[in-house]
Design a protein around this motif. Structure first.
Motif, mmCIF file in Angstrom:
data_model
loop_
_atom_site.group_PDB
_atom_site.id
_atom_site.type_symbol
_atom_site.label_atom_id
_atom_site.label_comp_id
_atom_site.label_asym_id
_atom_site.label_seq_id
_atom_site.Cartn_x
_atom_site.Cartn_y
_atom_site.Cartn_z
ATOM 1 N N ALA A 10 0.838 -1.117 0.034
ATOM 2 C CA ALA A 10 0.040 -0.040 0.037
ATOM 3 C C ALA A 10 0.805 1.106 0.036
ATOM 4 O O ALA A 10 0.559 2.065 -0.733
ATOM 5 C CB ALA A 10 -0.883 -0.025 1.116
ATOM 6 N N ARG A 11 1.968 1.312 0.884
ATOM 7 C CA ARG A 11 2.703 2.336 0.789
ATOM 8 C C ARG A 11 3.551 2.701 -0.468
ATOM 9 O O ARG A 11 3.642 3.778 -1.012
ATOM 10 C CB ARG A 11 3.684 2.100 1.763
ATOM 11 N N TRP A 12 4.076 1.434 -1.167
ATOM 12 C CA TRP A 12 4.698 1.739 -2.510
ATOM 13 C C TRP A 12 3.539 2.328 -3.464
ATOM 14 O O TRP A 12 3.804 3.172 -4.589
ATOM 15 C CB TRP A 12 5.071 0.304 -2.960
ATOM 16 N N LEU A 13 2.244 1.965 -3.569
ATOM 17 C CA LEU A 13 1.241 2.400 -4.384
ATOM 18 C C LEU A 13 1.104 3.684 -4.156
ATOM 19 O O LEU A 13 1.016 4.577 -5.101
ATOM 20 C CB LEU A 13 0.028 1.607 -4.132
ATOM 21 N N ARG A 14 0.822 4.107 -2.842
ATOM 22 C CA ARG A 14 0.940 5.704 -2.729
ATOM 23 C C ARG A 14 2.063 6.536 -2.990
ATOM 24 O O ARG A 14 1.807 7.625 -3.686
ATOM 25 C CB ARG A 14 0.873 5.899 -0.997
ATOM 26 N N PHE A 18 -0.844 6.376 -6.590
ATOM 27 C CA PHE A 18 -2.347 5.685 -6.512
ATOM 28 C C PHE A 18 -2.974 5.762 -5.187
ATOM 29 O O PHE A 18 -2.571 5.562 -4.094
ATOM 30 C CB PHE A 18 -2.093 4.189 -7.003
ATOM 31 N N ASP A 19 -4.365 5.803 -5.398
ATOM 32 C CA ASP A 19 -5.224 6.307 -4.149
ATOM 33 C C ASP A 19 -5.258 4.949 -3.506
ATOM 34 O O ASP A 19 -6.078 4.063 -4.235
ATOM 35 C CB ASP A 19 -6.488 6.996 -4.718
ATOM 36 N N THR A 20 -4.812 4.574 -2.692
ATOM 37 C CA THR A 20 -4.768 3.264 -1.868
ATOM 38 C C THR A 20 -5.290 3.270 -0.590
ATOM 39 O O THR A 20 -4.600 3.790 0.240
ATOM 40 C CB THR A 20 -3.291 2.702 -1.910
#
Length: 154
Positions: A10-14, A18-20
Motif C-alpha cells: 500500500a505504501r509503494w502504491l501511494r 495511486f489512491d490506496t
C-alpha cells in the motif's frame, strides 16, 4: 484497497500516486463492502476472503516481497507509469498540496532549512512533512530496479 497483510505494498502504491486505502483494523467483510461500494480493486493474500466473500473486483497477491508484489500488480492491472511520485501521504493517503512557503519552514523542520533539499510539503490530514531527501532517492532507485523508468517520474 489493500488488506491488513499488504501494508508495505500500500505504501509503494501511494509513492506512485495511486489512491490506496489501507487500514489494518478493518475486518474482511468491511473491506469487501468498502471496496465494492467505491469500485476499488481489493488486494489480498487471503484466498478464503476471495472464495467466501467474493469481492466484485480483486487481485490475489501471491508474492512475499513488496517490490515483487508491486511489479506483479502493475502488470496484472496494466497500470500506467505515474506522472509524478510522492504526491500522496504515505501514512494516510491524502493528496499532498503545493510546497509550503519558505517562511513557514523554520518552525516546522526538525533541523536547519539548509539541510533539507528542495520543496517541503505537509499532509493536511496528518501533518507529516515530506521532502526529497536520501530516503526519496533510495525509493526512486528501488522503483527503477523493479520497474525501469518509473523511479524518474515527475
Amino acid at each position: 484497497m489493500a488488506d491488513a497483510m499488504l501494508g508495505r505494498l500500500a505504501r509503494w502504491l501511494r509513492v506512485l500516486g495511486f489512491d490506496t486505502v489501507y487500514d489494518e483494523a478493518l475486518d474482511d467483510p468491511v473491506l469487501v463492502r468498502i471496496a465494492d461500494a467505491d469500485g476499488r480493486v481489493l488486494l489480498t493474500r487471503d484466498r478464503h476472503l476471495l472464495r467466501d466473500l467474493r469481492p466484485l473486483r480483486a487481485h490475489e497477491v501471491r508474492q512475499d516481497d513488496p517490490m515483487a508484489q508491486l511489479v506483479d500488480l502493475v502488470h496484472a492491472l496494466q497500470l500506467a507509469p505515474p506522472a509524478g511520485l510522492f504526491t500522496r501521504c504515505l501514512v494516510c493517503n491524502t493528496e499532498l498540496p503545493a510546497p509550503l512557503p519558505e517562511e513557514e519552514l523554520p518552525a516546522l523542520l526538525p533541523f536547519p532549512r539548509a539541510q533539507v533539499p528542495g520543496p517541503v510539503r505537509r499532509c493536511p490530514t496528518c501533518g507529516r512533512l515530506y521532502w526529497h531527501g536520501s530516503h526519496a532517492r533510495r525509493m526512486r532507485a528501488a522503483l527503477d530496479r523493479a520497474l525501469p523508468g518509473w523511479g524518474t517520474a515527475g
